[in-house]
Design a protein around this motif. Structure first.
Motif, PDB file in Angstrom:
ATOM      1  N   ASN A   1       0.702  -1.200   0.083  1.00 33.63           N
ATOM      2  CA  ASN A   1       0.073   0.019  -0.075  1.00 33.63           C
ATOM      3  C   ASN A   1       0.768   1.314  -0.058  1.00 33.63           C
ATOM      4  N   ILE A   2       1.845   1.298  -0.970  1.00 32.32           N
ATOM      5  CA  ILE A   2       2.724   2.582  -0.942  1.00 32.32           C
ATOM      6  C   ILE A   2       2.431   3.087  -2.231  1.00 32.32           C
ATOM      7  N   SER A   3       2.075   4.442  -2.054  1.00 30.97           N
ATOM      8  CA  SER A   3       2.073   5.084  -3.262  1.00 30.97           C
ATOM      9  C   SER A   3       3.329   5.774  -3.880  1.00 30.97           C
ATOM     10  N   ILE A   4       3.387   5.838  -5.130  1.00 34.51           N
ATOM     11  CA  ILE A   4       4.337   6.461  -5.729  1.00 34.51           C
ATOM     12  C   ILE A   4       3.757   7.735  -6.763  1.00 34.51           C
ATOM     13  N   VAL A   5       4.233   8.658  -6.397  1.00 35.88           N
ATOM     14  CA  VAL A   5       3.526  10.067  -7.324  1.00 35.88           C
ATOM     15  C   VAL A   5       4.785  10.584  -8.057  1.00 35.88           C
ATOM     16  N   LEU A   6       4.487  10.856  -9.350  1.00 38.55           N
ATOM     17  CA  LEU A   6       5.212  11.318 -10.370  1.00 38.55           C
ATOM     18  C   LEU A   6       4.936  12.792 -10.812  1.00 38.55           C
ATOM     19  N   ASN A   7       5.622  13.793 -10.457  1.00 37.80           N
ATOM     20  CA  ASN A   7       5.191  15.321 -10.881  1.00 37.80           C
ATOM     21  C   ASN A   7       6.236  15.503 -12.116  1.00 37.80           C
ATOM     22  N   LYS A   8       5.198  15.519 -13.219  1.00 41.22           N
ATOM     23  CA  LYS A   8       6.088  15.744 -14.368  1.00 41.22           C
ATOM     24  C   LYS A   8       6.339  17.142 -14.894  1.00 41.22           C
ATOM     25  N   THR A   9       7.302  17.064 -15.832  1.00 38.93           N
ATOM     26  CA  THR A   9       7.779  18.364 -16.229  1.00 38.93           C
ATOM     27  C   THR A   9       7.823  18.348 -17.875  1.00 38.93           C
ATOM     28  N   ASP A  10       7.298  19.142 -18.479  1.00 40.63           N
ATOM     29  CA  ASP A  10       7.310  18.996 -20.077  1.00 40.63           C
ATOM     30  C   ASP A  10       8.840  19.300 -20.673  1.00 40.63           C
ATOM     31  N   ASN A  11       9.024  18.528 -21.755  1.00 46.05           N
ATOM     32  CA  ASN A  11      10.453  18.457 -22.553  1.00 46.05           C
ATOM     33  C   ASN A  11      11.597  18.255 -21.547  1.00 46.05           C
ATOM     34  N   PHE A  12      11.483  17.160 -20.843  1.00 46.25           N
ATOM     35  CA  PHE A  12      12.560  16.872 -19.847  1.00 46.25           C
ATOM     36  C   PHE A  12      13.454  15.821 -20.366  1.00 46.25           C
ATOM     37  N   LYS A  13      14.220  16.313 -21.166  1.00 40.30           N
ATOM     38  CA  LYS A  13      15.254  15.387 -21.960  1.00 40.30           C
ATOM     39  C   LYS A  13      16.637  15.629 -21.679  1.00 40.30           C
ATOM     40  N   ILE A  14      17.296  14.499 -21.579  1.00 35.94           N
ATOM     41  CA  ILE A  14      18.855  14.688 -21.264  1.00 35.94           C
ATOM     42  C   ILE A  14      19.577  13.643 -22.125  1.00 35.94           C
TER      43      ILE A  14
END
Ligand code: ADP
Length: 385
Positions: free
Chosen positions: A259-272
């Motif tokens: 019962n763990i949550s993994i939250v991802l906060n996204k950013t546009d054009n996030f390339k490397i």
């Protein structure tokens, strides 16, 4: 009228007096200035001569180039390594695009950290180079670039021997371990044996120890491979958001179970520019740790943000945290804050050491923040594409 003429006369006399005085003062100054210049040139020559003598005695290579990369000075070590000829272009001796690029950047005023390059000559193959832009004309009467070169060939040969040894031992241990594990699984599947009181006592311990050994062998093999490849720069364009989503997906089962949550906060054009498998290894290790060192029902937040030319990914948990005085040690090999806790969750003490090498291979930076009993946040700063 006469008074006016008289005043005018006095003004003209004063003007002539001051002009003459100024001329005199200027004359003295110019003379002094010329003398000072002469002294400075003589001092510079003497002082530069001693610097060049001194530089010829040091084992490191030193090369001074001007803006067009013409070699103005090369000490004995550098001359012998690369068969350097003065007044010729550096690119004829050290044919490395990265190096030439770095020199241009230095002349354009960019702050540079030292870097390592691979060069194939008979005597040297791996070099560490620090670039210093001499704006104060310490070496020549013009702005020059000074290259301080360390020969790391022997060091890397030794490193290679060590890594080969670790890789061979780990590989050799793998096969007998597989047989032991197979034997243990047979015991576990045999209900008669499994219920034997002695077997009942020892079997779980043997299974967990063999799993621990398997993890150790996996991490040691991984670390020895990574060490050898650390100087090879990744070349692929990677969309970090897509990669993080892929990694998070592999945790679906564990998330449900604990019962763990993994939250991802996204950013546009996030390339490397990166290496997909190695980036997956970095984030898998960080998320693994966040799960291992957090209680159930907690949230792990993966934030992404842009800051100037960098793309930053932070993995943050609400777990047991790391005591402040030990934070700087967690990337050491085999270091664990609490060995029994680490063992009980399947840790090897090698995860963050692996992450550190992979981060360095990506020319990125890792930053660890943690508060005991509150949580840990590990950020990786990549150069944005
Ligand atoms: P391990 O395999 O033991 O987890 P790592 O190299 O990944 O080894 O981490 C080293 C130590 O740093 C761990 O044993 C643990 O004590 C501490 N640590 C790493 N990540 C975390 C985290 N997210 N929360 C709390 N402690 C952590």
């Amino acid at each position: 009228m006469e008074l006016l003429n008289f005043i005018l006369l006095i003004i003209i006399a004063l003007l002539i007096f001051f002009l003459l005085k100024k001329e005199k003062v200027l004359g003295i100054n110019t003379e002094e200035k010329n003398n000072n210049e002469k002294i400075k040139i003589i001092e510079n020559k003497e002082y530069r001569g001693s610097i060049y003598d001194l530089l010829n005695y040091i084992p490191e290579g030193v090369i001074v180039v001007d803006k067009s990369k013409k070699i103005l000075f090369s000490n004995n070590s550098a001359t012998n390594w690369f068969q350097i000829k003065l007044n010729e272009n550096l690119s004829g001796f050290l044919r490395n695009p990265d190096l030439l690029n770095f020199i241009d950047k230095a002349f354009n005023g960019e702050n540079l950290s030292d870097f390592e390059i691979e060069i194939r000559t008979q005597s040297v193959s791996r070099l560490n180079i620090t670039i210093y832009l001499d704006k104060r004309d310490l070496f020549f009467d013009e702005t020059t670039c000074v290259l301080f070169i360390r020969d790391l060939t022997e060091f890397y040969k030794f490193q290679q021997l060590k890594s080969d040894f670790v890789a061979n031992v780990s590989h050799e241990l793998r096969t007998p371990l597989q047989s032991i594990k197979m034997g243990l699984e047979t015991f576990e599947n045999n209900s008669e044996l499994k219920n034997n009181s002695e077997v009942k006592n020892f079997l779980p311990v043997m299974i967990s120890q063999s799993e621990r050994m398997e993890n150790l062998i996996r991490d040691l093999l991984s670390l020895s491979k990574i060490e050898l490849q650390e100087h090879i720069r990744p070349t692929h364009e990677i969309d970090l958001i897509e990669l993080l989503e892929f990694v998070i997906k592999t945790y679906e089962k564990i998330i449900k179970k604990d019962n763990i949550s993994i939250v991802l906060n996204k950013t546009d054009n996030f390339k490397i520019i990166g290496d997909r498998d190695k980036l997956i290894e970095i984030f898998t290790n960080l998320i693994d740790n966040s799960i291992k060192y957090s209680d159930k029902n907690k949230t792990i937040t993966i934030s992404t943000k842009k800051e100037g030319e960098t793309n930053i990914v932070s993995v943050e948990d609400q777990g047991i945290g790391i005591p402040k005085e030990l934070i700087h040690r967690v990337t050491e090999r085999f270091f664990t804050v609490d060995p029994s806790k680490s063992r009980s969750v399947g840790g090897t003490g090698l995860g963050l050491a692996i992450v550190k090498h992979l981060v360095s291979q990506h020319r990125a930076e890792m930053d660890i923040n943690s508060v005991k009993n509150e949580g840990t946040s590990i950020s990786i700063k990549f150069n944005a594409l």
